[in-house]
Design an enzyme around this catalytic site. Structure first.
Site, mmCIF file in Angstrom:
data_model
loop_
_atom_site.group_PDB
_atom_site.id
_atom_site.type_symbol
_atom_site.label_atom_id
_atom_site.label_comp_id
_atom_site.label_asym_id
_atom_site.label_seq_id
_atom_site.Cartn_x
_atom_site.Cartn_y
_atom_site.Cartn_z
ATOM 1 N N HIS A 1 1.849 4.574 -2.840
ATOM 2 C CA HIS A 1 2.005 6.030 -2.722
ATOM 3 C C HIS A 1 3.349 6.475 -3.297
ATOM 4 O O HIS A 1 3.439 7.488 -3.999
ATOM 5 C CB HIS A 1 1.940 6.453 -1.250
ATOM 6 C CG HIS A 1 0.567 6.462 -0.659
ATOM 7 N ND1 HIS A 1 -0.491 7.132 -1.226
ATOM 8 C CD2 HIS A 1 0.087 5.897 0.477
ATOM 9 C CE1 HIS A 1 -1.568 6.984 -0.471
ATOM 10 N NE2 HIS A 1 -1.242 6.234 0.572
ATOM 11 N N HIS B 1 0.834 -1.209 0.000
ATOM 12 C CA HIS B 1 0.000 0.000 0.000
ATOM 13 C C HIS B 1 0.867 1.256 0.000
ATOM 14 O O HIS B 1 0.689 2.147 -0.846
ATOM 15 C CB HIS B 1 -0.914 -0.019 1.230
ATOM 16 C CG HIS B 1 -1.744 1.215 1.404
ATOM 17 N ND1 HIS B 1 -3.081 1.278 1.074
ATOM 18 C CD2 HIS B 1 -1.436 2.452 1.879
ATOM 19 C CE1 HIS B 1 -3.546 2.485 1.334
ATOM 20 N NE2 HIS B 1 -2.561 3.223 1.830
ATOM 21 N N GLU B 2 1.777 1.332 0.945
ATOM 22 C CA GLU B 2 2.607 2.537 1.043
ATOM 23 C C GLU B 2 3.540 2.670 -0.159
ATOM 24 O O GLU B 2 3.844 3.781 -0.598
ATOM 25 C CB GLU B 2 3.402 2.530 2.346
ATOM 26 C CG GLU B 2 2.552 2.573 3.603
ATOM 27 C CD GLU B 2 1.610 3.781 3.662
ATOM 28 O OE1 GLU B 2 1.927 4.813 3.036
ATOM 29 O OE2 GLU B 2 0.570 3.680 4.322
ATOM 30 N N HIS C 1 3.279 6.495 -6.956
ATOM 31 C CA HIS C 1 2.494 7.644 -7.417
ATOM 32 C C HIS C 1 3.407 8.865 -7.564
ATOM 33 O O HIS C 1 3.265 9.663 -8.502
ATOM 34 C CB HIS C 1 1.373 7.918 -6.416
ATOM 35 C CG HIS C 1 0.277 8.779 -6.934
ATOM 36 N ND1 HIS C 1 -0.818 9.136 -6.172
ATOM 37 C CD2 HIS C 1 0.070 9.380 -8.139
ATOM 38 C CE1 HIS C 1 -1.626 9.900 -6.871
ATOM 39 N NE2 HIS C 1 -1.107 10.072 -8.066
#
Length: 702
Positions: A494, A490-491, A497
């Site tokens: 980021h 998940h992190e 991104h």
């Protein structure tokens, strides 16, 4: 205001020159990769003078823009704003790293002094009438028609940000808004420091070998190491952080100790000590409500959502409540299964919150033949990190190469150079700080030290992922749970991104999207963890090196939606309480009473508590970013589930190259240059609905 500013500015040059000669924090970032922070040169004692100088520099720069004698234009006003304050941005990035990762008593005092100053400089910028008049002139000018779509978007975001922060308010309201912002900044710091203090100072001591009953070897080893590090006269120590408490609640056979661990964790910020956060958070709520009214909004929630996809609080409530009822029903079913096991063991007690994870594991094992302890030997943190890199290469054509000549802020931190596999062009740096330690806040997060941009020359991004995995015995691999592995991915989503960003202007770069959209890229990346391609290559047994057996992979897939009721209720209860707190026009409340009554009205299962109880809800009380915005995780997950079906239903699977190209083009690379309401349908071919979310969680679709 003008005279005060002038006085400050004419008093600065001597201090500026003097400090710059002696304070490394004021130096430009130097070296490869467009410059990197010189962590080895920084000291806590340097922050106060560095911040003062950098703030004065930024105020001088924006005053020059505001008082230009030439007519406002995109270049001399908007682009000039993008160039301003670089030194302050760099120092603020370092300051935030210390705050989250190296928070010592010495730094706490500095943090309390400095945080309100960041608020003051924002106040002076947003309330600079001449500056806003120039921005508004560009926003309403004929030049707008000649600008590129990205430039138009940048002008619009600047204009809306200034209006949102009170640029159109009357002078009296502006003064009060500035006072509120400054006071809030201090309260946010106080809340965070109180929470960190309870996490650092409270723990569960394991006094005898019997206290270790049921704990996997790696958790027992970590507890022993923690006790030694704290110099305790105990055999082991369970630290008061999620990464320590949740595994203990899952595996410990000692129900009495599970209850103790649970109570320590859920009482953070709510103890009868100097770190109690209840009075602080009520002050925050009152100030937010007052600020919202001064800005022309009924409640803080209305103000907070004004620049999001949701726009209105009712839309978030409708979404959350549509998922809430089926989630609660699922919890009831799961608890009934747990109670059968309690009875079969010869016990008669009702499941309590400190029992839930423990008995959920027993149900999972019984129902799906999936045992967390059977999975964990295959989940080595370092191998999964390699798996993340591989996924990034397959989906986004990125390559990661570890580098050793970049300064780091702690010996635990490592750095990778990230480049395009085809062209070899370096696109950024990725810092990885995986381990828990004293002075580091709990949880996991991504940070951008520097945003990607190119309008003023190529600037590559610098991002980090920070986690709180527990170190085990020397030389042994770090084994993590499936949930922790999901968080790792998940992190990293980021971070990708930020690393995939391909825009011109830093304000629109990377993760600078609406808050309820920013979690979408991170949540969709979680989907790749469970793919056979990742598990076969990177879920390798830490002793034998054998890949996870396909039979186990299949059983994990079959159990993928198990316990979704728990995780949904745990998270959405926090989001609903967050929204209800910020819909109060007069938040004169007792937090404990408000929490209890709100959850009672929702028919909250007593076997579960909120993921973040109010006195420890750092997402919403350590800053404004997620205040009235915790719903964003669910909002973004609805988009993520829909986007996943672009691969798995409409495409050829999660490694479909054509769908991945669209995901990169319309989501990961565009930052905030395009409104998500426009960019997402360009990727998907349609707007998202909640149907895919309900399917993903195995909930009925109405």
């Amino acid at each position: 205001m003008r005279n005060l500013l002038f006085t400050v500015l004419i008093a600065v040059p001597m201090m500026n020159l003097d400090a710059q000669n002696t304070n490394p924090l004021l130096n430009d970032w130097k070296g490869k990769y467009g410059g990197v922070p010189a962590f080895s040169e920084y000291k806590v004692s340097q922050f106060r003078s560095a911040v003062d100088v950098a703030i004065a520099d930024k105020l001088r720069e924006i005053d020059v823009i505001a008082t230009l004698p030439t007519p406002p234009s995109f270049e001399n006003t908007i682009a000039a704003m993008e160039r301003s304050g670089k030194r302050l941005s760099h120092i603020k990035a370092i300051f935030d790293i210390y705050s989250s990762n190296l928070n010592t008593p010495e730094f706490e005092a500095v943090e309390a002094d400095i945080t309100p100053k960041f608020s003051e400089v924002n106040n002076q910028m947003y309330q600079n009438k001449k500056l806003f008049d120039r921005i508004a002139a560009v926003y309403k000018s004929a030049e707008m028609k000649k600008l590129t779509p990205e430039q138009k978007r940048l002008v619009t975001v600047y204009y809306q940000n200034f209006v949102r922060e009170g640029a159109l308010a009357d002078p009296k309201s502006k003064t009060r808004i500035a006072e509120i912002n400054k006071e809030l900044a201090g309260l946010f710091t106080k809340f965070s420091q109180n929470q960190l203090a309870d996490e650092n100072n409270l723990y569960l001591a394991l006094q005898t070998e019997a206290d270790f009953d049921g704990l996997p070897k790696e958790l027992a080893d970590a507890a022993r190491s923690e006790a030694k590090e704290r110099h305790l006269q105990a055999l082991g120590c369970i630290a008061n952080t999620r990464s320590s408490i949740e595994p203990f609640l899952t595996f410990s056979n000692r129900r009495d100790l599970r209850e103790q661990a649970f109570r320590i964790f859920v009482s953070r910020g709510d103890n009868d000590n100097a770190n109690n956060n209840n009075a602080t958070l009520v002050k925050i709520l009152k100030l937010r409500a007052e600020k919202a009214k001064l800005l022309g909004f009924k409640t803080f929630a209305d103000w907070s959502l004004s620049n999001t996809m949701a726009q209105k609080p009712q839309r978030t409530l409708d979404l959350m409540l549509s998922v809430w009822e089926p989630a609660v029903l699922k919890v009831r079913e799961d608890v009934a299964e747990m109670q059968k096991i309690v009875a079969a063991e010869g016990n008669s007690f009702a499941i309590e919150p400190w029992d839930y994870r423990y008995y959920a594991e027993k149900v999972r094992k019984s129902k799906y033949d999936v045992d967390a302890n059977q999975i964990k030997p295959y989940l080595q943190m370092e191998k999964l990190r390699e798996g993340m890199f591989w996924v990034a290469g397959e989906i986004f054509n990125l390559n990661f190469k570890q580098v050793y000549d970049v300064p780091v802020f702690h010996p635990d931190v490592r750095v990778w150079e990230v480049s395009n596999k085809t062209t070899g062009k370096v696109v950024g740096l990725w810092y990885f700080d995986p381990y828990a330690r004293k002075g580091k806040r709990s949880g996991a997060w991504m940070t951008a030290y520097r945003e990607q941009s190119r309008f003023d020359g190529e600037v590559m991004t610098i991002v980090s992922n920070n986690c709180n995995f527990i170190k085990g015995a020397e030389g042994e691999p770090i084994l993590i749970s499936w949930d922790d592995a999901s968080t790792l991915f998940h992190e990293f989503g980021h971070a990708l991104h930020g690393l995939c960003s391909n825009v011109n202007y830093p304000l629109l770069s990377g993760t600078n999207t609406p808050r309820d959209y920013v979690e979408f890229p991170s949540q969709i990346l979680e989907r790749w963890l469970a793919t056979p391609e990742v598990l076969n290559r990177f879920a390798l047994h830490y002793q034998t090196g054998a890949p996870m057996p396909m039979d186990l992979v299949n059983r994990i897939e079959a159990a993928a939606t198990f316990n979704e009721g728990f995780s949904t209720v745990e998270t959405i209860s926090s989001a609903l309480v967050d929204m209800q707190l910020h819909l109060l026009e007069n938040p004169e409340i007792d937090p404990k009473d408000f929490e209890a009554k709100t959850l009672y009205s929702l028919h909250m299962p007593h076997e579960i508590v909120m993921r973040h109880r109010i006195p420890q809800f750092g997402h919403i009380f350590s800053g404004d970013d997620y205040a009235a915005g915790y719903y964003g995780y669910l909002w973004a997950d609805a988009i993520s589930a829909d986007a996943t079906e672009a691969f798995t239903v409409d495409g050829k699977g999660l490694y479909d190259k054509e769908v991945a190209k669209r995901l990169l083009k319309h989501v990961f690379s565009v930052g905030n240059t395009v409104d998500p309401e426009v960019s997402y349908p360009l990727f998907r071919g349609k707007k998202s609905t909640t149907d895919a979310l309900m399917r993903a969680r195995n909930f009925p679709i109405k």
